[in-house]
Design a protein around this motif. Structure first.
Motif, PDB file in Angstrom:
ATOM      1  N   ARG A  11      -2.212  12.805  -5.458  1.00 28.57           N
ATOM      2  CA  ARG A  11      -3.618  13.783  -6.503  1.00 28.57           C
ATOM      3  C   ARG A  11      -4.724  13.013  -6.006  1.00 28.57           C
ATOM      4  NH1 ARG A  11      -0.509  12.740 -11.604  1.00 28.57           N
ATOM      5  NH2 ARG A  11       0.318  11.295 -10.914  1.00 28.57           N
ATOM      6  N   GLY A  12      -4.900  11.958  -5.432  1.00 23.93           N
ATOM      7  CA  GLY A  12      -6.009  11.077  -4.418  1.00 23.93           C
ATOM      8  C   GLY A  12      -5.629  10.222  -6.340  1.00 23.93           C
ATOM      9  N   ILE A  13      -6.257   9.012  -6.234  1.00 25.44           N
ATOM     10  CA  ILE A  13      -6.182   8.422  -7.362  1.00 25.44           C
ATOM     11  C   ILE A  13      -7.536   8.298  -8.311  1.00 25.44           C
ATOM     12  CG2 ILE A  13      -7.015   5.932  -7.703  1.00 25.44           C
ATOM     13  CD1 ILE A  13      -6.229   4.983  -4.847  1.00 25.44           C
ATOM     14  N   ASP A  71      -1.899   9.410   2.141  1.00 29.93           N
ATOM     15  CA  ASP A  71      -1.041  10.750   1.184  1.00 29.93           C
ATOM     16  C   ASP A  71      -1.486  11.723   1.046  1.00 29.93           C
ATOM     17  OD1 ASP A  71      -2.267  10.456  -1.527  1.00 29.93           O
ATOM     18  OD2 ASP A  71      -0.553   8.775  -1.564  1.00 29.93           O
ATOM     19  N   ASN A  75       2.771   2.239  -3.421  1.00 27.14           N
ATOM     20  CA  ASN A  75       1.422   3.096  -4.718  1.00 27.14           C
ATOM     21  C   ASN A  75       1.118   4.696  -4.035  1.00 27.14           C
ATOM     22  OD1 ASN A  75      -0.526   1.969  -5.976  1.00 27.14           O
ATOM     23  ND2 ASN A  75      -0.219   0.755  -3.359  1.00 27.14           N
ATOM     24  N   SER A  76       1.428   5.538  -2.406  1.00 28.39           N
ATOM     25  CA  SER A  76       2.026   6.564  -1.963  1.00 28.39           C
ATOM     26  C   SER A  76       3.607   7.012  -2.536  1.00 28.39           C
ATOM     27  CB  SER A  76       2.222   7.018  -0.907  1.00 28.39           C
ATOM     28  OG  SER A  76       0.725   6.476  -0.223  1.00 28.39           O
ATOM     29  N   GLU A 123       3.833   7.405  -5.914  1.00 29.21           N
ATOM     30  CA  GLU A 123       3.338   9.175  -6.292  1.00 29.21           C
ATOM     31  C   GLU A 123       3.873   9.986  -5.947  1.00 29.21           C
ATOM     32  OE1 GLU A 123       0.220   9.820  -7.722  1.00 29.21           O
ATOM     33  OE2 GLU A 123      -0.567  11.586  -7.032  1.00 29.21           O
ATOM     34  N   SER A 131      -2.332  -2.920  -5.131  1.00 28.39           N
ATOM     35  CA  SER A 131      -3.413  -3.137  -4.102  1.00 28.39           C
ATOM     36  C   SER A 131      -4.807  -3.643  -3.792  1.00 28.39           C
ATOM     37  CB  SER A 131      -3.838  -1.705  -3.962  1.00 28.39           C
ATOM     38  OG  SER A 131      -4.522  -1.359  -5.416  1.00 28.39           O
ATOM     39  N   ILE A 172       1.019  -1.468  -0.092  1.00 29.05           N
ATOM     40  CA  ILE A 172       0.228   0.223   0.123  1.00 29.05           C
ATOM     41  C   ILE A 172       0.968   1.391  -0.160  1.00 29.05           C
ATOM     42  CG2 ILE A 172      -1.847   1.337   0.962  1.00 29.05           C
ATOM     43  CD1 ILE A 172      -3.139  -1.209  -0.471  1.00 29.05           C
ATOM     44  N   TYR A 231      -8.594  -1.293  -7.068  1.00 30.44           N
ATOM     45  CA  TYR A 231      -8.559  -1.836  -5.642  1.00 30.44           C
ATOM     46  C   TYR A 231      -9.353  -3.435  -6.369  1.00 30.44           C
ATOM     47  CZ  TYR A 231      -6.886  -1.393  -1.365  1.00 30.44           C
ATOM     48  OH  TYR A 231      -6.398  -1.169  -0.123  1.00 30.44           O
TER      49      TYR A 231
HETATM   50  F1  TSJ Z   1      -3.805   1.696  -4.680  1.00 30.89           F
HETATM   51  C1  TSJ Z   1      -3.955   2.101  -3.303  1.00 30.89           C
HETATM   52  F2  TSJ Z   1      -5.355   2.011  -2.856  1.00 30.89           F
HETATM   53  F3  TSJ Z   1      -3.774   1.008  -2.728  1.00 30.89           F
HETATM   54  C2  TSJ Z   1      -3.218   3.384  -2.859  1.00 30.89           C
HETATM   55  C3  TSJ Z   1      -2.878   4.413  -3.976  1.00 30.89           C
HETATM   56  C4  TSJ Z   1      -3.049   3.178  -1.629  1.00 30.89           C
HETATM   57  C5  TSJ Z   1      -2.607   4.564  -1.084  1.00 30.89           C
HETATM   58  C6  TSJ Z   1      -2.056   4.974   0.094  1.00 30.89           C
HETATM   59  C7  TSJ Z   1      -2.668   5.930  -2.269  1.00 30.89           C
HETATM   60  C8  TSJ Z   1      -2.687   5.636  -3.519  1.00 30.89           C
HETATM   61  C9  TSJ Z   1      -2.156   6.798  -4.570  1.00 30.89           C
HETATM   62  C10 TSJ Z   1      -2.428   7.089  -5.684  1.00 30.89           C
HETATM   63  N1  TSJ Z   1      -1.536   7.655  -3.599  1.00 30.89           N
HETATM   64  N2  TSJ Z   1      -1.853   8.539  -5.003  1.00 30.89           N
HETATM   65  C11 TSJ Z   1      -2.070   7.675  -5.814  1.00 30.89           C
HETATM   66  N3  TSJ Z   1      -2.056   8.376  -7.766  1.00 30.89           N
HETATM   67  C12 TSJ Z   1      -2.621   7.518  -7.920  1.00 30.89           C
HETATM   68  O1  TSJ Z   1      -3.234   6.677  -8.221  1.00 30.89           O
HETATM   69  C13 TSJ Z   1      -2.539   8.733  -9.526  1.00 30.89           C
HETATM   70  C14 TSJ Z   1      -3.136  10.310  -9.350  1.00 30.89           C
HETATM   71  C15 TSJ Z   1      -3.210  10.619 -10.206  1.00 30.89           C
HETATM   72  C16 TSJ Z   1      -2.620  10.561 -11.684  1.00 30.89           C
HETATM   73  C17 TSJ Z   1      -3.344  11.382 -12.953  1.00 30.89           C
HETATM   74  O2  TSJ Z   1      -2.218  11.445 -14.218  1.00 30.89           O
HETATM   75  O3  TSJ Z   1      -4.186  12.259 -12.773  1.00 30.89           O
HETATM   76  C18 TSJ Z   1      -2.485   9.319 -11.946  1.00 30.89           C
HETATM   77  C19 TSJ Z   1      -2.405   8.411 -10.801  1.00 30.89           C
HETATM   78  C20 TSJ Z   1      -2.276   6.609 -11.572  1.00 30.89           C
END
Ligand code: TSJ
Length: 381
Positions: free
Chosen positions: A78-80, A75, A48-49, A52, A123, A45, A97
């Motif tokens: 930008r948010g998923i 984190d 993933n952060s 980012e 994830s 997990i 997910y």
């Molecule tokens: F995948 C996950 F759910 F496990 C997870 C993802 C858990 C946590 C704690 C953080 C994340 C995560 C994913 N943090 N930040 C991101 N970013 C993206 O997925 C993301 C955001 C924006 C863009 C874009 O092109 O605008 C692309 C991505 C992959």
């Protein structure tokens, strides 16, 4: 091209089968169901952060062990993405997910993206192996939430309010019918998170243990990156070069190296590929060793420290007292060896060798006193 209704169904069945396979053979995906596998869920997990952060959008990661061994990872990235995936007709976030290996398949070509995690499973595997999971995303002015039980969607992504912040938060409880233990060890998580902070300079990672009456907390952020890493490793040792040698090259294969010699006789070289500790070494370590041997021998010859009749210095002698960290990013890493922690990509050897040859020889020319003290020690060995 539009799809027929039954084809969507087929896609969805495949999704469920995928995660069912994970629950049937968890070891295939996370190595084991022991404490080791359990801790691995957290790394998956957090990776993933960290991705980012590597893309340049996340500065802080907070990891919390809540009462009852619930893990929370937050984190400020930008948010998923929450938009609807054209193929599956479900949100990108839910796809990440619930679909095996879906992680990282979108995001376009913006920024550098490499697969992380020892097994790089992502994830959805954590989802499949958790009794429940809750994901909260803040982006596009809103706050969105979705939840799962044992990999199956309980609540699809839904906007639950407004927000002017961005970021991702995941909370999950590992499945006690799969794992031998749910008891996270603070120190194991602490060591790995510290390492991740060293490997991504400027990224702040905190760990909080709320299981105790008085919560424990660690806070890691290193502006020096790998330089801070070798300083940490050498903190109780006498140094030959007070300022570590630092080499960085952001080409097709990004390479970062820090080296500091001590008066000790041990060889301490840590190597990483995509933030994964390659315990068995591999092609990157091979390139490093070859270049180190060559550069020091060339320097010793051209400065008449080695005379014509003298034979070359041995690699192992040159590595006596060395503390070094090598970190490379490889787009399609091939892992080999007993524990799959040995890098096999042959193109990496030359890449590390050439940057080392260039920059280490320049460093020695500019710092003759360091070159001399290392070589003196080496010749006496
Ligand atoms: F995948 C996950 F759910 F496990 C997870 C993802 C858990 C946590 C704690 C953080 C994340 C995560 C994913 N943090 N930040 C991101 N970013 C993206 O997925 C993301 C955001 C924006 C863009 C874009 O092109 O605008 C692309 C991505 C992959």
């Amino acid at each position: 091209m539009e799809k027929f209704e039954h084809e969507y169904k087929a896609d969805q069945i495949q999704v469920l089968e995928g995660l069912e396979a994970v629950r049937k053979r968890p070891g295939m995906y996370i190595g084991s169901v022991s404490a080791r596998g359990l801790h691995h869920l957290v790394y998956e997990i957090v990776d993933n952060s960290v991705d980012e952060a590597l893309a340049g959008y996340c500065k802080n990661i907070h990891v919390t062990i809540e009462k009852g061994n619930i893990i929370r990872v937050e984190d400020d990235g930008r948010g998923i993405p929450v938009d609807i995936h054209p193929k599956t007709k479900i949100s990108a976030a839910e796809t990440v997910y619930t679909v095996l290996h879906a992680g990282g398949k979108f995001g376009g070509d913006s920024g550098y993206k490499v697969s992380g995690g020892l097994h790089g499973v992502g994830s959805s595997v954590v989802n499949a192996l958790s009794t429940w999971t809750e994901v909260t995303i803040q982006r596009d002015g809103g706050i969105y939430k979705m939840s799962f039980e044992r990999g199956k969607t309980v609540n699809s992504l839904k906007k639950i309010g407004d927000s002017n912040k961005t970021g991702t938060m995941v909370r999950f409880l590992a499945d006690d019918t799969i794992f031998e233990t749910l008891n996270y060890e603070y120190e194991i998580l602490e060591n790995r998170l510290r390492e991740m902070a060293f490997l991504t300079k400027g990224l702040r990672i905190t760990l909080t243990d709320e299981r105790e009456e008085t919560p424990k907390k660690s806070d890691f952020c290193y502006e020096g990156g790998l330089v801070s890493f070798v300083e940490y490793l050498n903190k109780n040792k006498e140094k030959l070069n007070t300022k570590p040698i630092y080499i960085e090259k952001n080409g097709e294969i990004p390479i970062e190296i820090a080296i500091q010699y001590t008066t000790s006789y041990s060889e301490n070289i840590y190597s990483f590929v995509n933030n994964i500790n390659t315990i068995e070494g591999g092609t990157h370590l091979e390139g490093f060793k070859r270049a180190l041997t060559k550069v020091f021998n060339d320097y010793a010859r051209s400065h008449n420290i080695l005379k014509e009749k003298d034979s070359n210095l041995q690699g192992e002698d040159i590595r006596e007292g060395i503390t070094a960290v090598i970190s490379v990013k490889v787009k399609e890493p091939q892992f080999e060896g007993q524990t799959k922690t040995k890098l096999g990509n042959s193109e990496v050897t030359g890449a590390v060798q050439s940057v080392m040859n260039e920059e280490l020889s320049a460093f020695l020319e500019e710092n003759p006193s360091v070159a001399k003290s290392v070589l003196e020690k080496c010749i006496s060995a």
